[in-house]
Design a protein around this motif. Structure first.
Motif, PDB file in Angstrom:
ATOM      1  N   ALA A   1      35.712  40.780  30.200  1.00 13.35           N
ATOM      2  CA  ALA A   1      35.586  41.393  31.529  1.00 13.35           C
ATOM      3  C   ALA A   1      36.626  42.507  31.690  1.00 13.35           C
ATOM      4  O   ALA A   1      37.700  42.467  31.101  1.00 13.35           O
ATOM      5  CB  ALA A   1      35.805  40.335  32.614  1.00 13.35           C
ATOM      6  N   ALA A   2      36.281  43.483  32.502  1.00 13.48           N
ATOM      7  CA  ALA A   2      37.188  44.607  32.751  1.00 13.48           C
ATOM      8  C   ALA A   2      38.377  44.162  33.600  1.00 13.48           C
ATOM      9  O   ALA A   2      38.288  43.218  34.374  1.00 13.48           O
ATOM     10  CB  ALA A   2      36.444  45.729  33.466  1.00 13.48           C
ATOM     11  N   ILE A   3      39.481  44.865  33.414  1.00 19.31           N
ATOM     12  CA  ILE A   3      40.658  44.654  34.262  1.00 19.31           C
ATOM     13  C   ILE A   3      40.617  45.745  35.327  1.00 19.31           C
ATOM     14  O   ILE A   3      40.470  46.923  35.008  1.00 19.31           O
ATOM     15  CB  ILE A   3      41.962  44.774  33.452  1.00 19.31           C
ATOM     16  CG1 ILE A   3      41.999  43.723  32.349  1.00 19.31           C
ATOM     17  CG2 ILE A   3      43.176  44.634  34.365  1.00 19.31           C
ATOM     18  CD1 ILE A   3      43.139  43.914  31.367  1.00 19.31           C
ATOM     19  N   ARG A   4      40.716  45.332  36.579  1.00 25.18           N
ATOM     20  CA  ARG A   4      40.713  46.293  37.685  1.00 25.18           C
ATOM     21  C   ARG A   4      42.106  46.362  38.280  1.00 25.18           C
ATOM     22  O   ARG A   4      42.883  45.421  38.178  1.00 25.18           O
ATOM     23  CB  ARG A   4      39.726  45.858  38.762  1.00 25.18           C
ATOM     24  CG  ARG A   4      38.272  45.865  38.325  1.00 25.18           C
ATOM     25  CD  ARG A   4      37.375  45.401  39.438  1.00 25.18           C
ATOM     26  NE  ARG A   4      38.185  45.144  40.625  1.00 25.18           N
ATOM     27  CZ  ARG A   4      37.787  45.279  41.876  1.00 25.18           C
ATOM     28  NH1 ARG A   4      36.583  45.607  42.127  1.00 25.18           N
ATOM     29  NH2 ARG A   4      38.569  45.036  42.884  1.00 25.18           N
ATOM     30  N   LEU A   5      42.386  47.453  38.943  1.00 23.28           N
ATOM     31  CA  LEU A   5      43.639  47.645  39.671  1.00 23.28           C
ATOM     32  C   LEU A   5      44.875  47.381  38.810  1.00 23.28           C
ATOM     33  O   LEU A   5      45.885  46.876  39.291  1.00 23.28           O
ATOM     34  CB  LEU A   5      43.687  46.762  40.920  1.00 23.28           C
ATOM     35  CG  LEU A   5      42.518  46.901  41.887  1.00 23.28           C
ATOM     36  CD1 LEU A   5      42.594  45.833  42.959  1.00 23.28           C
ATOM     37  CD2 LEU A   5      42.478  48.290  42.490  1.00 23.28           C
TER      38      LEU A   5
ATOM     39  N   SER B   1      37.865  39.494  36.876  1.00 22.24           N
ATOM     40  CA  SER B   1      36.855  38.523  37.312  1.00 22.24           C
ATOM     41  C   SER B   1      37.311  37.746  38.543  1.00 22.24           C
ATOM     42  O   SER B   1      37.168  36.529  38.630  1.00 22.24           O
ATOM     43  CB  SER B   1      36.527  37.534  36.179  1.00 22.24           C
ATOM     44  OG  SER B   1      36.045  38.222  35.059  1.00 22.24           O
ATOM     45  N   GLY B   2      37.926  38.458  39.489  1.00 21.33           N
ATOM     46  CA  GLY B   2      38.382  37.841  40.726  1.00 21.33           C
ATOM     47  C   GLY B   2      39.697  37.091  40.600  1.00 21.33           C
ATOM     48  O   GLY B   2      40.209  36.565  41.580  1.00 21.33           O
ATOM     49  N   GLN B   3      40.258  37.043  39.415  1.00 23.85           N
ATOM     50  CA  GLN B   3      41.513  36.338  39.181  1.00 23.85           C
ATOM     51  C   GLN B   3      42.660  37.351  39.107  1.00 23.85           C
ATOM     52  O   GLN B   3      42.572  38.359  38.415  1.00 23.85           O
ATOM     53  CB  GLN B   3      41.432  35.559  37.865  1.00 23.85           C
ATOM     54  CG  GLN B   3      42.686  34.806  37.515  1.00 23.85           C
ATOM     55  CD  GLN B   3      42.540  34.079  36.168  1.00 23.85           C
ATOM     56  OE1 GLN B   3      41.539  34.203  35.487  1.00 23.85           O
ATOM     57  NE2 GLN B   3      43.554  33.333  35.811  1.00 23.85           N
ATOM     58  N   GLU B   4      43.752  37.052  39.818  1.00 26.37           N
ATOM     59  CA  GLU B   4      44.904  37.948  39.809  1.00 26.37           C
ATOM     60  C   GLU B   4      45.659  37.805  38.493  1.00 26.37           C
ATOM     61  O   GLU B   4      45.901  36.695  38.020  1.00 26.37           O
ATOM     62  CB  GLU B   4      45.850  37.627  40.967  1.00 26.37           C
ATOM     63  CG  GLU B   4      47.035  38.558  41.011  1.00 26.37           C
ATOM     64  CD  GLU B   4      48.015  38.237  42.118  1.00 26.37           C
ATOM     65  OE1 GLU B   4      49.123  38.773  42.072  1.00 26.37           O
ATOM     66  OE2 GLU B   4      47.681  37.433  43.016  1.00 26.37           O
ATOM     67  N   LEU B   5      45.991  38.939  37.899  1.00 31.12           N
ATOM     68  CA  LEU B   5      46.794  38.965  36.677  1.00 31.12           C
ATOM     69  C   LEU B   5      48.191  39.455  37.042  1.00 31.12           C
ATOM     70  O   LEU B   5      48.336  40.453  37.741  1.00 31.12           O
ATOM     71  CB  LEU B   5      46.188  39.908  35.641  1.00 31.12           C
ATOM     72  CG  LEU B   5      44.767  39.640  35.180  1.00 31.12           C
ATOM     73  CD1 LEU B   5      44.300  40.762  34.269  1.00 31.12           C
ATOM     74  CD2 LEU B   5      44.686  38.306  34.481  1.00 31.12           C
ATOM     75  N   ARG B   6      49.195  38.757  36.562  1.00 32.75           N
ATOM     76  CA  ARG B   6      50.568  39.188  36.818  1.00 32.75           C
ATOM     77  C   ARG B   6      51.446  38.628  35.697  1.00 32.75           C
ATOM     78  O   ARG B   6      51.437  37.433  35.436  1.00 32.75           O
ATOM     79  CB  ARG B   6      51.049  38.692  38.164  1.00 32.75           C
ATOM     80  CG  ARG B   6      52.423  39.206  38.541  1.00 32.75           C
ATOM     81  CD  ARG B   6      52.730  38.782  39.985  1.00 32.75           C
ATOM     82  NE  ARG B   6      54.067  39.145  40.364  1.00 32.75           N
ATOM     83  CZ  ARG B   6      54.450  40.327  40.810  1.00 32.75           C
ATOM     84  NH1 ARG B   6      53.554  41.289  40.932  1.00 32.75           N
ATOM     85  NH2 ARG B   6      55.692  40.553  41.137  1.00 32.75           N
ATOM     86  N   MET B   7      52.197  39.526  35.049  1.00 31.17           N
ATOM     87  CA  MET B   7      53.050  39.086  33.954  1.00 31.17           C
ATOM     88  C   MET B   7      54.279  39.967  33.858  1.00 31.17           C
ATOM     89  O   MET B   7      54.192  41.181  34.055  1.00 31.17           O
ATOM     90  CB  MET B   7      52.297  39.115  32.639  1.00 31.17           C
ATOM     91  CG  MET B   7      53.129  38.672  31.459  1.00 31.17           C
ATOM     92  SD  MET B   7      52.117  38.440  30.028  1.00 31.17           S
ATOM     93  CE  MET B   7      52.636  36.811  29.574  1.00 31.17           C
TER      94      MET B   7
ATOM     95  N   GLY C   1      39.886  34.426  30.364  1.00 34.21           N
ATOM     96  CA  GLY C   1      40.486  33.406  31.221  1.00 34.21           C
ATOM     97  C   GLY C   1      41.788  33.849  31.864  1.00 34.21           C
ATOM     98  O   GLY C   1      42.477  33.076  32.509  1.00 34.21           O
ATOM     99  N   GLY C   2      42.169  35.099  31.653  1.00 31.32           N
ATOM    100  CA  GLY C   2      43.383  35.625  32.292  1.00 31.32           C
ATOM    101  C   GLY C   2      44.668  35.328  31.554  1.00 31.32           C
ATOM    102  O   GLY C   2      45.754  35.618  32.055  1.00 31.32           O
ATOM    103  N   THR C   3      44.588  34.721  30.364  1.00 30.42           N
ATOM    104  CA  THR C   3      45.824  34.500  29.611  1.00 30.42           C
ATOM    105  C   THR C   3      46.296  35.821  29.018  1.00 30.42           C
ATOM    106  O   THR C   3      45.495  36.678  28.639  1.00 30.42           O
ATOM    107  CB  THR C   3      45.618  33.455  28.480  1.00 30.42           C
ATOM    108  OG1 THR C   3      44.598  33.924  27.611  1.00 30.42           O
ATOM    109  CG2 THR C   3      45.263  32.097  29.038  1.00 30.42           C
ATOM    110  N   MET C   4      47.618  35.953  28.965  1.00 31.50           N
ATOM    111  CA  MET C   4      48.215  37.203  28.493  1.00 31.50           C
ATOM    112  C   MET C   4      49.361  36.918  27.549  1.00 31.50           C
ATOM    113  O   MET C   4      49.978  35.852  27.610  1.00 31.50           O
ATOM    114  CB  MET C   4      48.735  38.026  29.678  1.00 31.50           C
ATOM    115  CG  MET C   4      47.646  38.512  30.598  1.00 31.50           C
ATOM    116  SD  MET C   4      48.275  39.543  31.917  1.00 31.50           S
ATOM    117  CE  MET C   4      48.907  38.328  33.031  1.00 31.50           C
TER     118      MET C   4
END
Length: 157
Positions: A78-82, A122-128, A149-152
């Motif tokens: 899935a694409a990463i937005r913002l 995919s509606g999940q916030e990514l922050r690292m 799954g948003g793992t980074m």
């Protein structure tokens, strides 16, 4: 810097030797003044041009050494937005990163702080946290890989 200062002495010695040689040639009358003047000006320019060239090399080396590079790879389906990088006086909006794509950002840290990558997938916030402590004049090179799954994962490059 040591090379710059060490190079100053031979250039200064070269200019002094050039001045002495020029005086000897003029007093002896071996060469005409026109021919002598052209050679003297050429050698003087070659010696003096060392300073701006050395300054340019030092400036370029400083800019490259203090530059921070972050590569963001989207290995998720899935694409990463913002997408954005913030902290250390830096606020870079990256926008959308398509699946399988990577984005490289180069910048200079302005002040002390923590460098953070953020976005939404995919509606999940990514922050690292990219780097827990950055400071003005400090460079670095990090690679962030975003998986399904948003793992980074952040790696030093």
């Amino acid at each position: 810097m040591l090379t710059l200062f060490a190079g100053f002495v031979p250039v200064l010695a070269g200019l002094v030797c050039l001045g002495i040689w020029t005086l000897k040639m003029v007093r002896s009358g071996d060469w005409s003044r026109d021919r002598l003047m052209g050679r003297m000006i050429f050698v003087t320019l070659v010696l003096i041009i060392n300073f701006p060239v050395a300054a340019g090399i030092l400036w370029t080396a400083y800019k490259l050494e203090t530059r921070y590079t972050v590569i963001i790879r989207n290995s998720a389906p899935a694409a990463i937005r913002l997408a954005a990088i913030t902290g250390g006086g830096v606020s870079l909006e990256i926008g959308r990163i398509e699946p399988g794509a990577s984005v490289t950002k180069r910048f200079h840290i302005v002040r002390d702080g923590t460098l953070i990558f953020s976005g939404e997938q995919s509606g999940q916030e990514l922050r690292m946290v990219i780097d827990s402590y950055v400071t003005n004049g400090g460079g670095g090179h990090k690679q962030i890989e975003v998986f399904a799954g948003g793992t980074m994962e952040v790696r030093n490059k």
